[in-house]
Design a protein around this motif. Structure first.
Motif, PDB file in Angstrom:
ATOM      1  N   ILE A   8      -0.702  17.583  29.657  1.00 18.39           N
ATOM      2  CA  ILE A   8       0.602  17.383  29.018  1.00 18.39           C
ATOM      3  C   ILE A   8       1.664  18.123  29.830  1.00 18.39           C
ATOM      4  N   PRO A   9       2.687  17.418  30.335  1.00 20.05           N
ATOM      5  CA  PRO A   9       3.735  18.113  31.086  1.00 20.05           C
ATOM      6  C   PRO A   9       4.608  18.961  30.170  1.00 20.05           C
ATOM      7  N   SER A  10       5.252  19.941  30.750  1.00 20.84           N
ATOM      8  CA  SER A  10       6.047  20.888  29.949  1.00 20.84           C
ATOM      9  C   SER A  10       7.509  20.478  29.837  1.00 20.84           C
ATOM     10  N   TYR A  11       7.866  19.311  30.353  1.00 20.63           N
ATOM     11  CA  TYR A  11       9.278  18.938  30.463  1.00 20.63           C
ATOM     12  C   TYR A  11       9.825  18.161  29.264  1.00 20.63           C
ATOM     13  N   TYR A  12       8.942  17.670  28.384  1.00 21.69           N
ATOM     14  CA  TYR A  12       9.395  16.714  27.377  1.00 21.69           C
ATOM     15  C   TYR A  12       9.034  17.159  25.962  1.00 21.69           C
ATOM     16  N   ASP A  13       9.328  16.288  25.016  1.00 26.83           N
ATOM     17  CA  ASP A  13       9.048  16.528  23.610  1.00 26.83           C
ATOM     18  C   ASP A  13       7.566  16.830  23.402  1.00 26.83           C
ATOM     19  N   SER A  14       7.253  17.654  22.411  1.00 23.96           N
ATOM     20  CA  SER A  14       5.868  18.097  22.197  1.00 23.96           C
ATOM     21  C   SER A  14       5.026  17.133  21.360  1.00 23.96           C
ATOM     22  N   LEU A  15       5.603  16.009  20.913  1.00 27.92           N
ATOM     23  CA  LEU A  15       4.839  15.045  20.114  1.00 27.92           C
ATOM     24  C   LEU A  15       3.722  14.431  20.967  1.00 27.92           C
ATOM     25  N   ILE A  16       2.482  14.532  20.494  1.00 31.51           N
ATOM     26  CA  ILE A  16       1.364  13.957  21.249  1.00 31.51           C
ATOM     27  C   ILE A  16       0.660  12.828  20.506  1.00 31.51           C
ATOM     28  N   ALA A  17       0.838  12.757  19.200  1.00 34.31           N
ATOM     29  CA  ALA A  17       0.191  11.672  18.444  1.00 34.31           C
ATOM     30  C   ALA A  17       0.825  11.537  17.073  1.00 34.31           C
ATOM     31  N   CYS A  62       0.851  -1.189   0.000  1.00 35.47           N
ATOM     32  CA  CYS A  62       0.000   0.000   0.000  1.00 35.47           C
ATOM     33  C   CYS A  62       0.887   1.240   0.000  1.00 35.47           C
ATOM     34  N   HIS A  63       0.265   2.412   0.048  1.00 36.96           N
ATOM     35  CA  HIS A  63       1.011   3.650   0.267  1.00 36.96           C
ATOM     36  C   HIS A  63       0.621   4.175   1.640  1.00 36.96           C
ATOM     37  N   ALA A  64       1.606   4.522   2.461  1.00 38.04           N
ATOM     38  CA  ALA A  64       1.342   4.972   3.826  1.00 38.04           C
ATOM     39  C   ALA A  64       1.937   6.356   4.078  1.00 38.04           C
ATOM     40  N   ILE A  65       1.224   7.160   4.858  1.00 37.78           N
ATOM     41  CA  ILE A  65       1.675   8.511   5.224  1.00 37.78           C
ATOM     42  C   ILE A  65       1.506   8.686   6.727  1.00 37.78           C
ATOM     43  N   GLU A  66       2.522   9.274   7.375  1.00 37.50           N
ATOM     44  CA  GLU A  66       2.433   9.571   8.806  1.00 37.50           C
ATOM     45  C   GLU A  66       2.511  11.073   9.044  1.00 37.50           C
ATOM     46  N   HIS A  67       1.602  11.573   9.885  1.00 37.76           N
ATOM     47  CA  HIS A  67       1.609  12.972  10.301  1.00 37.76           C
ATOM     48  C   HIS A  67       1.963  13.033  11.788  1.00 37.76           C
ATOM     49  N   ARG A  68       3.032  13.755  12.113  1.00 36.51           N
ATOM     50  CA  ARG A  68       3.394  13.957  13.518  1.00 36.51           C
ATOM     51  C   ARG A  68       2.592  15.141  14.061  1.00 36.51           C
ATOM     52  N   ILE A  69       1.741  14.880  15.029  1.00 38.67           N
ATOM     53  CA  ILE A  69       0.922  15.939  15.619  1.00 38.67           C
ATOM     54  C   ILE A  69       1.563  16.356  16.939  1.00 38.67           C
ATOM     55  N   ASN A  70       1.966  17.610  16.995  1.00 35.92           N
ATOM     56  CA  ASN A  70       2.653  18.144  18.164  1.00 35.92           C
ATOM     57  C   ASN A  70       1.783  19.158  18.902  1.00 35.92           C
ATOM     58  N   ALA A  71       1.989  19.269  20.204  1.00 34.38           N
ATOM     59  CA  ALA A  71       1.319  20.301  21.003  1.00 34.38           C
ATOM     60  C   ALA A  71       2.141  21.577  20.867  1.00 34.38           C
ATOM     61  N   PRO A  77       6.064  25.410  22.145  1.00 29.51           N
ATOM     62  CA  PRO A  77       5.376  24.295  22.816  1.00 29.51           C
ATOM     63  C   PRO A  77       4.122  24.799  23.523  1.00 29.51           C
ATOM     64  N   ASN A  78       3.048  23.984  23.487  1.00 25.74           N
ATOM     65  CA  ASN A  78       1.779  24.396  24.070  1.00 25.74           C
ATOM     66  C   ASN A  78       1.211  23.297  24.965  1.00 25.74           C
ATOM     67  N   PRO A  79       1.934  22.986  26.048  1.00 27.00           N
ATOM     68  CA  PRO A  79       1.438  21.955  26.957  1.00 27.00           C
ATOM     69  C   PRO A  79       0.220  22.452  27.725  1.00 27.00           C
ATOM     70  N   GLY A  80      -0.478  21.529  28.394  1.00 20.97           N
ATOM     71  CA  GLY A  80      -1.642  21.922  29.176  1.00 20.97           C
ATOM     72  C   GLY A  80      -2.674  20.820  29.253  1.00 20.97           C
ATOM     73  N   LEU A  81      -3.844  21.170  29.744  1.00 16.67           N
ATOM     74  CA  LEU A  81      -4.933  20.207  29.939  1.00 16.67           C
ATOM     75  C   LEU A  81      -5.669  19.938  28.633  1.00 16.67           C
ATOM     76  N   ILE A  82      -5.822  18.656  28.290  1.00 15.16           N
ATOM     77  CA  ILE A  82      -6.612  18.273  27.117  1.00 15.16           C
ATOM     78  C   ILE A  82      -8.072  18.149  27.559  1.00 15.16           C
ATOM     79  N   THR A  83      -8.894  19.067  27.084  1.00 11.70           N
ATOM     80  CA  THR A  83     -10.303  19.078  27.480  1.00 11.70           C
ATOM     81  C   THR A  83     -11.166  18.185  26.585  1.00 11.70           C
ATOM     82  N   GLU A  84     -10.647  17.890  25.397  1.00 15.31           N
ATOM     83  CA  GLU A  84     -11.375  17.004  24.473  1.00 15.31           C
ATOM     84  C   GLU A  84     -10.359  16.221  23.646  1.00 15.31           C
ATOM     85  N   TRP A  85     -10.590  14.925  23.531  1.00  8.88           N
ATOM     86  CA  TRP A  85      -9.685  14.088  22.741  1.00  8.88           C
ATOM     87  C   TRP A  85     -10.521  13.096  21.929  1.00  8.88           C
TER      88      TRP A  85
END
Length: 455
Positions: A381-390, A335-344, A353-361
């Motif tokens: 989301i803690p503010s200490y680490y990489d911003s990748l969330i999904a 197949c053909h596959a594509i990945e999108h890195r979603i960062n906060a 970086p935009n860490p904080g409370l996720i009110t909707e997921w």
């Protein structure tokens, strides 16, 4: 190498990759141990594992980079092996040595291979000896005669930190009069990031593509190279979108690429899973860049294209097993596959970086969609680490259909309470150059400039 069965594996990491590894271990019937910092007490990877051990305060230096704490956690839980994930200590030979010295199996290459390939100038020398194409350059660390070396190579050149990674310690020098200034900037950044200001030079390839080949090698001499990934969609040397196969690579070029990757891996007697990275110019000539001696963030696109679990492959190799697929099977394209890195991150505020409370997921779903994440509603989301969330991974029979599926999936991915990079991914998918496969590592910056000019 004797074959042994792991009963319990400690995951020396956090976030989505720790959850990802937990899932494979569960399928293999192996118990998992999570380690976590005080800031990660509520993280999904802690819940996903069979056991969990707190290894220190929020700071990475005092937790996820604390070798003694991690090895101690492995000992008190009677762990057979440690999986390093990616980032943190995954490419640290001292960590690999400490794990082995404690009588625990390190799921990855030997400390010697990590050390040899971790120094980029040394890796380049290995590539030259193995007959792998390299970019013309300084063939090692530059010293006081750096001006003479630069002139010999010819401008433009790229200055690269010997211990580089993540785009740190890199500077492009377009003309001779800028060399001194850029040299100082690169060395200062390298010293701050890695504690080592040594650099080397490479000829700058203009408008290149970033192409990489996933590899796997067992202790019995078997080496596999998988269909390439195109990682050209980057912002400041940080990948945002990856896909496989590359829309630019022909079957003939693919054969040469995968042969070169296998040569490189055999030359350093590598065992485990890794990635050989190349730059490719507009003529489809390619040049070795580096070897990542670990699992990559973008490994899911290869998994979807080839149909194999790369984490399971890592664990099987570490247990002394032989690879169960042939080189021909590794190159099958399903197949053909594509990945999108979603960062906060706040795209309108220089990607802060935009860490904080996720009110909707509400993650995307449906046919041909996979989401690797450690997020959930009401998680902070803690503010200490990489911003990748999904990581949003889509796959379809063709690239055109994969792009359509990615647009649909992004439209139904709802995240409340924080800002994310989803708007940037929508821009990329709607860009005509990306849609046509006409891209290079500078395309995303050009997209941003076009947007600025319209304001």
């Amino acid at each position: 190498m004797t074959t042994e069965k792991f009963n319990k594996v400690l995951i020396a990491n956090r976030g989505e990759i720790a959850v990802r590894i937990c899932r494979t271990l569960k399928e293999m019937g192996i118990k998992s141990v999570a380690v976590y910092s005080e800031a990660d007490r509520d993280s999904m990877h802690v819940r996903a594992a069979d056991e969990a051990v707190c290894i220190g305060p929020a700071s990475s230096k005092e937790s996820y980079l604390n070798i003694d704490a991690i090895v101690s956690a492995a000992k008190i839980t009677n762990t057979d092996a440690i999986h390093p994930g990616y980032g943190f200590l995954s490419e640290n030979p001292k960590f690999s040595k400490a794990v082995t010295k404690a009588g625990i199996v390190f799921i990855g290459p030997t400390p010697e291979a990590i050390e040899a390939l971790g120094v980029k100038s040394a890796a380049r020398e290995i590539a030259i000896k193995a007959g792998v194409p390299v970019i013309p350059g300084s063939d090692g660390i530059v010293g006081k005669n750096y001006k003479e070396i630069a002139k010999k190579i010819g401008f433009p050149i790229m200055i690269k930190a010997t211990m580089g990674g993540g785009g740190k310690g890199m500077r492009a020098v377009m003309k001779e009069e800028d060399l001194d200034k850029m040299m100082q900037m690169a060395q200062n950044e390298a010293r701050a990031a890695f504690g080592d200001d040594r650099v080397y030079f490479e000829k700058l390839v203009l408008a290149p593509r970033h192409i990489e080949v996933q590899v796997a090698a067992d202790a019995h001499g078997n080496v596999l190279s998988f269909t390439e990934r195109d990682c050209s969609m980057q912002r400041r040397h940080q990948k945002l979108v990856e896909e496989s196969p590359s829309p630019f690579v022909t079957p003939e070029v693919r054969k040469k690429l995968t042969q070169a990757a296998s040569k490189m891996i055999k030359a350093c007697q590598y065992t485990g899973v890794g990635t050989v990275e190349f730059l490719m110019d507009q003529n489809k000539d390619f040049y070795f860049m580096e070897v990542n001696t670990r699992l990559q963030v973008e490994h899911p696109v290869t998994e979807m294209v080839c149909g194999y679990d790369l984490v399971k492959m890592q664990i099987d190799i570490a247990q002394g097993k032989k690879l169960q697929i042939t080189p021909e099977q590794a190159l099958q394209i399903t197949c053909h596959a594509i990945e999108h890195r979603i960062n906060a991150e706040d795209c309108e505020n220089n990607f802060a970086p935009n860490p904080g409370l996720i009110t909707e997921w509400i993650p995307a779903g449906g046919l041909g969609v996979r989401v690797d994440t450690h997020m959930y509603t009401n998680y902070t989301i803690p503010s200490y680490y990489d911003s990748l969330i999904a990581k949003l991974i889509v796959w379809a029979p063709s690239r055109e259909r994969a792009i359509s599926r990615a647009k649909r999936a992004l439209s139904e991915f709802h995240i409340g309470g924080i800002k994310t990079t989803i708007p940037v991914h929508n821009k990329i998918l709607n860009n005509k150059d990306f849609a046509s496969g006409n891209m290079d590592t500078g395309l995303l910056e050009r997209i941003f400039k076009e947007d600025e000019s319209k304001k």
